[in-house]
Motif scaffolding. Structure first.
Motif, PDB file in Angstrom:
ATOM      1  N   THR A  54       0.813  -1.213   0.000  1.00 25.90           N
ATOM      2  CA  THR A  54       0.000   0.000   0.000  1.00 25.90           C
ATOM      3  C   THR A  54       0.850   1.270   0.000  1.00 25.90           C
ATOM      4  O   THR A  54       0.301   2.369   0.049  1.00 25.90           O
ATOM      5  N   GLY A  55       2.178   1.135  -0.039  1.00 25.05           N
ATOM      6  CA  GLY A  55       3.068   2.280  -0.077  1.00 25.05           C
ATOM      7  C   GLY A  55       4.191   2.043  -1.066  1.00 25.05           C
ATOM      8  O   GLY A  55       4.149   1.112  -1.874  1.00 25.05           O
ATOM      9  N   GLN A  56       5.203   2.878  -0.991  1.00 27.33           N
ATOM     10  CA  GLN A  56       6.381   2.695  -1.843  1.00 27.33           C
ATOM     11  C   GLN A  56       7.311   1.675  -1.192  1.00 27.33           C
ATOM     12  O   GLN A  56       7.786   1.864  -0.074  1.00 27.33           O
ATOM     13  N   THR A  57       7.580   0.590  -1.901  1.00 31.47           N
ATOM     14  CA  THR A  57       8.384  -0.509  -1.367  1.00 31.47           C
ATOM     15  C   THR A  57       9.867  -0.222  -1.642  1.00 31.47           C
ATOM     16  O   THR A  57      10.326  -0.319  -2.769  1.00 31.47           O
ATOM     17  N   GLN A 270      19.890  -1.396 -11.030  1.00 34.46           N
ATOM     18  CA  GLN A 270      20.115  -0.082 -11.642  1.00 34.46           C
ATOM     19  C   GLN A 270      18.739   0.558 -11.829  1.00 34.46           C
ATOM     20  O   GLN A 270      18.019   0.263 -12.781  1.00 34.46           O
ATOM     21  N   MET A 271      18.395   1.450 -10.921  1.00 34.13           N
ATOM     22  CA  MET A 271      17.024   1.929 -10.793  1.00 34.13           C
ATOM     23  C   MET A 271      16.546   2.735 -11.990  1.00 34.13           C
ATOM     24  O   MET A 271      15.427   2.566 -12.474  1.00 34.13           O
ATOM     25  N   ASN A 272      17.381   3.633 -12.479  1.00 28.59           N
ATOM     26  CA  ASN A 272      16.926   4.579 -13.500  1.00 28.59           C
ATOM     27  C   ASN A 272      16.760   3.960 -14.879  1.00 28.59           C
ATOM     28  O   ASN A 272      16.103   4.543 -15.740  1.00 28.59           O
ATOM     29  N   ILE A 273      17.359   2.780 -15.089  1.00 30.05           N
ATOM     30  CA  ILE A 273      17.154   2.094 -16.364  1.00 30.05           C
ATOM     31  C   ILE A 273      16.363   0.802 -16.159  1.00 30.05           C
ATOM     32  O   ILE A 273      16.291  -0.033 -17.056  1.00 30.05           O
ATOM     33  N   GLU A 301       9.496   2.306 -15.622  1.00 32.63           N
ATOM     34  CA  GLU A 301       9.051   2.956 -14.383  1.00 32.63           C
ATOM     35  C   GLU A 301       8.885   1.995 -13.218  1.00 32.63           C
ATOM     36  O   GLU A 301       8.251   2.318 -12.213  1.00 32.63           O
ATOM     37  N   THR A 302       9.467   0.806 -13.327  1.00 33.29           N
ATOM     38  CA  THR A 302       9.442  -0.130 -12.205  1.00 33.29           C
ATOM     39  C   THR A 302      10.311   0.376 -11.063  1.00 33.29           C
ATOM     40  O   THR A 302       9.971   0.282  -9.899  1.00 33.29           O
ATOM     41  N   LYS A 303      11.496   0.875 -11.400  1.00 36.69           N
ATOM     42  CA  LYS A 303      12.450   1.485 -10.481  1.00 36.69           C
ATOM     43  C   LYS A 303      12.887   0.540  -9.346  1.00 36.69           C
ATOM     44  O   LYS A 303      12.527   0.724  -8.182  1.00 36.69           O
ATOM     45  N   PRO A 304      13.690  -0.483  -9.673  1.00 42.11           N
ATOM     46  CA  PRO A 304      14.212  -1.374  -8.637  1.00 42.11           C
ATOM     47  C   PRO A 304      15.187  -0.629  -7.724  1.00 42.11           C
ATOM     48  O   PRO A 304      16.142  -0.029  -8.202  1.00 42.11           O
ATOM     49  N   ILE A 321      10.256   0.772  -6.157  1.00 44.72           N
ATOM     50  CA  ILE A 321       9.538   1.930  -5.626  1.00 44.72           C
ATOM     51  C   ILE A 321       8.623   2.562  -6.666  1.00 44.72           C
ATOM     52  O   ILE A 321       7.661   3.238  -6.322  1.00 44.72           O
ATOM     53  N   GLY A 322       8.916   2.350  -7.942  1.00 48.91           N
ATOM     54  CA  GLY A 322       8.044   2.876  -8.979  1.00 48.91           C
ATOM     55  C   GLY A 322       6.767   2.072  -9.099  1.00 48.91           C
ATOM     56  O   GLY A 322       5.655   2.619  -9.128  1.00 48.91           O
ATOM     57  N   ALA A 323       6.909   0.763  -9.158  1.00 52.33           N
ATOM     58  CA  ALA A 323       5.745  -0.126  -9.276  1.00 52.33           C
ATOM     59  C   ALA A 323       5.056  -0.342  -7.934  1.00 52.33           C
ATOM     60  O   ALA A 323       3.949  -0.895  -7.895  1.00 52.33           O
ATOM     61  N   GLN A 324       5.695   0.049  -6.838  1.00 52.69           N
ATOM     62  CA  GLN A 324       5.166  -0.136  -5.486  1.00 52.69           C
ATOM     63  C   GLN A 324       4.813  -1.597  -5.236  1.00 52.69           C
ATOM     64  O   GLN A 324       3.686  -1.951  -4.879  1.00 52.69           O
ATOM     65  N   GLN A 325       5.835  -2.432  -5.420  1.00 45.32           N
ATOM     66  CA  GLN A 325       5.652  -3.860  -5.221  1.00 45.32           C
ATOM     67  C   GLN A 325       7.023  -4.512  -5.012  1.00 45.32           C
ATOM     68  O   GLN A 325       8.059  -3.899  -5.254  1.00 45.32           O
TER      69      GLN A 325
END
Length: 333
Positions: A54-57, A270-273, A301-304, A321-325
């Protein structure tokens, strides 16, 4: 069998190199880690009910002894720590004294386990590294809650990013997720400073946002030096700088570093890619430079952000944090 390698193999045009690579691979000349093979697949059934996110993971940690997965998330009026079974069933949540979780790590054994969380909040619980019981009972606080620290004081943190704890209880903290401190700190099992490395900068042994830390079996400490777009390596006993990797990170810096269960590879987020890079772990001796074995390309936009590895099954858990999962990737045998 004598394999004649044509002189054109030394020419750096893509066509020649591609042809030479095909020929040499066909004869078995290249080891397996030179080949780009798929190594993981998504476990689409984990978790069973994604709506519990329910939040940013921001972070995830695996207790491979007790088959539990801990997830740290942020947001208003959301539980900060979720606990799942390895199969993906939601078990329970807790929220006490956690403001903005950034990194999470489980110390586990057959008889006991605890959960360490780095808290980068700016309120009354922030700037700390905290130990909890599996049910969420606060057991230990390192740092002064609510007070950003100075690099001159070892146990005064400023947005500590992640922690790694060895079986001996010795602890490594990367301190500096955007704060004043940019350092790697090793503490004894009674929380005394053993050594400290780093300062703000781009030189040897300096950091610009040290974001993740892990340790290999041969006594090397690996740090994701995020904004310098490199991984730096230190001796676990002395803190001596041993080398760095940079050539794999021209597109985006490393956000998370973890070894696979067999310690043959490093998993780097690598979050941004939106990518997981799988790098060959070097043997004892020279660090050399990084060799990318394979990648896992995530959706846009998954953003690991941070990852962890189940050291029993080999599965990778990715906090996005992008996909919040959190997603689970299982190794292909």
């Amino acid at each position: 069998l004598v394999l004649l390698i044509p002189p054109s193999c030394s020419v750096t045009t893509n066509g020649y190199l591609f042809l030479c690579f095909q020929v040499l691979t066909a004869f078995g000349y290249f080891p397996l880690w030179k080949r780009q093979q798929q190594m993981y697949k998504l476990d689409v059934g984990w978790p069973k009910i994604p709506e519990y996110f329910t939040g940013q993971t921001f972070c995830v940690a695996v207790d491979s002894v007790h088959d539990l997965v801990y997830v740290g998330q942020r947001g208003d009026n959301v539980p900060k720590v979720l606990v799942f079974s390895e199969e993906g069933y939601f078990l329970y949540a807790w929220n006490e004294t956690v403001e903005m979780p950034h990194g999470i790590f489980v110390v586990n054994s057959e008889t006991d386990s605890s959960v360490w969380i780095t808290d980068v909040g700016t309120g009354k619980y922030g700037h700390t590294v905290k130990q909890y019981s599996p049910s969420g009972k606060l057991m230990q606080i390192l740092g002064t809650p609510g007070n950003a620290g100075s690099s001159l004081i070892p146990l005064q943190f400023d947005q500590p990013a992640e922690v790694f704890v060895e079986e001996s209880g010795d602890m490594y903290v990367v301190d500096g997720d955007g704060g004043m401190n940019n350092r790697l700190l090793k503490l004894s099992n009674d929380y005394k400073e053993i050594w400290l490395a780093g300062a703000n900068g781009s030189g040897i042994g300096q950091f610009k946002i040290p974001h993740s830390v892990t340790v290999d079996p041969v006594g090397r400490v690996w740090v994701a030096d995020r904004d310098n777009k490199r991984i730096q390596v230190f001796d676990r006993v002395t803190g001596e700088w041993l080398g760095y990797w940079s050539s794999c990170f021209s597109e985006d810096g490393p956000y998370s570093v973890r070894f696979t269960a067999d310690y043959r590879y490093l998993i780097v987020a690598q979050m941004n890619i939106n990518r997981l890079a799988i790098l060959a772990a070097p043997p004892v001796g020279s660090i050399g430079d990084c060799i990318m074995v394979s990648t896992v390309q995530l959706a846009d936009e998954t953003k690991p952000h941070l990852v962890d590895v189940d050291m029993k099954s080999g599965a990778i858990y990715v906090a996005e944090i992008g996909a919040q999962q959190v997603q689970k990737y299982i190794p292909l045998r």
